[in-house]
Design a protein around this motif. Structure first.
Motif, mmCIF file in Angstrom:
data_model
loop_
_atom_site.group_PDB
_atom_site.id
_atom_site.type_symbol
_atom_site.label_atom_id
_atom_site.label_comp_id
_atom_site.label_asym_id
_atom_site.label_seq_id
_atom_site.Cartn_x
_atom_site.Cartn_y
_atom_site.Cartn_z
ATOM 1 N N ILE A 145 0.862 -1.180 0.000
ATOM 2 C CA ILE A 145 0.000 0.000 0.000
ATOM 3 C C ILE A 145 0.899 1.231 0.000
ATOM 4 O O ILE A 145 1.652 1.457 0.950
ATOM 5 C CB ILE A 145 -0.923 0.021 1.234
ATOM 6 N N PRO A 146 0.894 2.023 -1.065
ATOM 7 C CA PRO A 146 1.808 3.169 -1.148
ATOM 8 C C PRO A 146 1.481 4.251 -0.119
ATOM 9 O O PRO A 146 0.313 4.519 0.167
ATOM 10 C CB PRO A 146 1.596 3.685 -2.576
ATOM 11 N N VAL A 147 2.508 4.847 0.436
ATOM 12 C CA VAL A 147 2.362 5.958 1.372
ATOM 13 C C VAL A 147 2.602 7.254 0.596
ATOM 14 O O VAL A 147 3.718 7.541 0.169
ATOM 15 C CB VAL A 147 3.362 5.841 2.539
ATOM 16 N N LEU A 148 1.543 8.019 0.413
ATOM 17 C CA LEU A 148 1.629 9.242 -0.378
ATOM 18 C C LEU A 148 2.175 10.415 0.412
ATOM 19 O O LEU A 148 2.751 11.351 -0.166
ATOM 20 C CB LEU A 148 0.258 9.603 -0.947
ATOM 21 N N ALA A 149 2.000 10.382 1.734
ATOM 22 C CA ALA A 149 2.469 11.486 2.576
ATOM 23 C C ALA A 149 2.591 10.993 4.008
ATOM 24 O O ALA A 149 1.912 10.048 4.411
ATOM 25 C CB ALA A 149 1.503 12.673 2.503
ATOM 26 N N SER A 150 3.462 11.635 4.762
ATOM 27 C CA SER A 150 3.612 11.277 6.176
ATOM 28 C C SER A 150 4.124 12.468 6.964
ATOM 29 O O SER A 150 4.808 13.341 6.426
ATOM 30 C CB SER A 150 4.582 10.089 6.341
ATOM 31 N N ASP A 151 3.749 12.492 8.221
ATOM 32 C CA ASP A 151 4.263 13.487 9.162
ATOM 33 C C ASP A 151 4.423 12.756 10.488
ATOM 34 O O ASP A 151 3.451 12.581 11.226
ATOM 35 C CB ASP A 151 3.301 14.671 9.284
ATOM 36 N N LEU A 152 5.637 12.297 10.771
ATOM 37 C CA LEU A 152 5.887 11.395 11.886
ATOM 38 C C LEU A 152 6.992 11.929 12.798
ATOM 39 O O LEU A 152 7.781 12.789 12.415
ATOM 40 C CB LEU A 152 6.293 10.012 11.360
ATOM 41 N N LEU A 153 7.012 11.378 14.012
ATOM 42 C CA LEU A 153 8.046 11.642 15.020
ATOM 43 C C LEU A 153 7.996 13.097 15.501
ATOM 44 O O LEU A 153 6.927 13.658 15.648
ATOM 45 C CB LEU A 153 9.425 11.252 14.482
ATOM 46 N N GLU A 154 9.126 13.683 15.797
ATOM 47 C CA GLU A 154 9.246 14.974 16.477
ATOM 48 C C GLU A 154 8.674 14.859 17.882
ATOM 49 O O GLU A 154 8.494 13.753 18.413
ATOM 50 C CB GLU A 154 8.576 16.094 15.678
ATOM 51 N N ARG A 155 8.388 15.979 18.518
ATOM 52 C CA ARG A 155 7.958 15.941 19.921
ATOM 53 C C ARG A 155 6.616 16.633 20.165
ATOM 54 O O ARG A 155 6.245 16.866 21.304
ATOM 55 C CB ARG A 155 9.024 16.578 20.816
ATOM 56 N N TYR A 156 5.893 16.926 19.078
ATOM 57 C CA TYR A 156 4.628 17.636 19.243
ATOM 58 C C TYR A 156 3.425 16.730 18.975
ATOM 59 O O TYR A 156 3.460 15.902 18.063
ATOM 60 C CB TYR A 156 4.551 18.822 18.277
ATOM 61 N N PRO A 157 2.358 16.901 19.741
ATOM 62 C CA PRO A 157 1.085 16.270 19.370
ATOM 63 C C PRO A 157 0.577 16.886 18.073
ATOM 64 O O PRO A 157 0.994 17.983 17.675
ATOM 65 C CB PRO A 157 0.159 16.619 20.542
ATOM 66 N N ARG A 158 -0.326 16.172 17.412
ATOM 67 C CA ARG A 158 -0.884 16.644 16.146
ATOM 68 C C ARG A 158 -2.398 16.474 16.148
ATOM 69 O O ARG A 158 -2.907 15.473 16.641
ATOM 70 C CB ARG A 158 -0.328 15.823 14.971
ATOM 71 N N LYS A 159 -3.084 17.413 15.534
ATOM 72 C CA LYS A 159 -4.492 17.247 15.253
ATOM 73 C C LYS A 159 -4.613 17.010 13.761
ATOM 74 O O LYS A 159 -4.115 17.795 12.947
ATOM 75 C CB LYS A 159 -5.308 18.471 15.665
ATOM 76 N N VAL A 160 -5.263 15.886 13.398
ATOM 77 C CA VAL A 160 -5.321 15.456 12.003
ATOM 78 C C VAL A 160 -6.757 15.531 11.496
ATOM 79 O O VAL A 160 -7.677 15.019 12.139
ATOM 80 C CB VAL A 160 -4.781 14.012 11.853
ATOM 81 N N TYR A 161 -6.926 16.169 10.336
ATOM 82 C CA TYR A 161 -8.228 16.273 9.681
ATOM 83 C C TYR A 161 -8.132 15.546 8.337
ATOM 84 O O TYR A 161 -7.360 15.949 7.469
ATOM 85 C CB TYR A 161 -8.599 17.735 9.416
ATOM 86 N N PHE A 162 -8.924 14.491 8.170
ATOM 87 C CA PHE A 162 -8.877 13.690 6.950
ATOM 88 C C PHE A 162 -10.181 13.828 6.190
ATOM 89 O O PHE A 162 -11.268 13.687 6.754
ATOM 90 C CB PHE A 162 -8.621 12.220 7.309
ATOM 91 N N PHE A 163 -10.062 14.111 4.891
ATOM 92 C CA PHE A 163 -11.223 14.268 4.010
ATOM 93 C C PHE A 163 -11.225 13.094 3.023
ATOM 94 O O PHE A 163 -10.561 13.156 1.969
ATOM 95 C CB PHE A 163 -11.142 15.598 3.264
ATOM 96 N N PRO A 164 -11.932 12.009 3.340
ATOM 97 C CA PRO A 164 -11.861 10.787 2.533
ATOM 98 C C PRO A 164 -12.247 10.958 1.064
ATOM 99 O O PRO A 164 -11.692 10.281 0.203
ATOM 100 C CB PRO A 164 -12.837 9.837 3.248
#
Length: 206
Positions: A145-164
């Motif tokens: 399954i190809p990964v088109l984008a990623s935002d991983l690691l670092e030290r901050y929490p993230r709020k993620v909004y996904f538009f299917p």
């Protein structure tokens, strides 16, 4: 319903609301949950050390998101590493399986992945977020399954909004915490999954 294990039924009892900023119906998922939809509904979650996979079949406009954490931190034995990986596989297969049930084609699926920040107090040395991020990328690679984008690691929490429907993902990094809600929620979830029985197998509808 067993809160400590991923459960297919959790996909059908989400926290729904109307997001005034984006002008869309939205679903918020919590640690251990996932949601899949064929509708133009935004899926939202907040991540610390946990990871989320935004998975989509762009041809059929079917998409979903999960939110999970591997249960064993700094596992020192082969059996504990294996059990931890099985939990991650189970969480991923629940998401994929529900998409397949709604008509998605696994050959068309594409992913975007987020989270894995080192935000859990007292566990930085164990690389909790790094282990979760590594698992997700390895799993998706194995499943082709190809990964088109990623935002991983670092030290901050993230709020993620996904538009299917469109595949768009917006990520807001939370650089200033006003309270410990995110950290406390993931710490409690982490303890639950560590104490829960190892997840069983899930058959995929290919």
């Amino acid at each position: 319903m067993d809160f400590d294990q991923p459960d297919e039924n959790r996909s059908f009892s989400p926290n729904r609301y109307y997001d005034r900023h984006f002008g869309k119906d939205a679903v918020k998922i919590m640690p251990g949950e996932y949601y899949v939809t064929t509708e133009d509904t935004m899926i939202v979650t907040v991540l610390g050390s946990c990871v989320s996979v935004c998975l989509r079949d762009p041809v059929r406009k079917i998409g979903g998101m999960n939110h999970f954490l591997l249960p064993n931190d700094g596992a020192s034995t082969i059996s504990s590493v294996s059990e931890s990986a099985r939990y991650g596989v189970f969480a991923m297969e629940l998401l994929i399986n529900q998409m397949l049930k709604l008509g998605a084609d696994k050959r068309c699926m594409e992913a975007k992945v987020f989270g894995g920040g080192n935000v859990l107090k007292g566990f930085t040395a164990l690389n909790v977020g790094e282990r979760n991020a590594e698992f997700v990328l390895d799993y998706l690679h194995t499943e082709h399954i190809p990964v088109l984008a990623s935002d991983l690691l670092e030290r901050y929490p993230r709020k993620v909004y996904f538009f299917p429907w469109t595949g768009e993902v917006k990520v807001k990094k939370i650089k200033s915490l006003h309270n410990n809600t995110i950290i406390d929620r993931e710490s409690e979830y982490r303890m639950r999954v560590r104490q829960a029985p190892t997840a069983g197998d899930v058959d995929l509808f290919l």
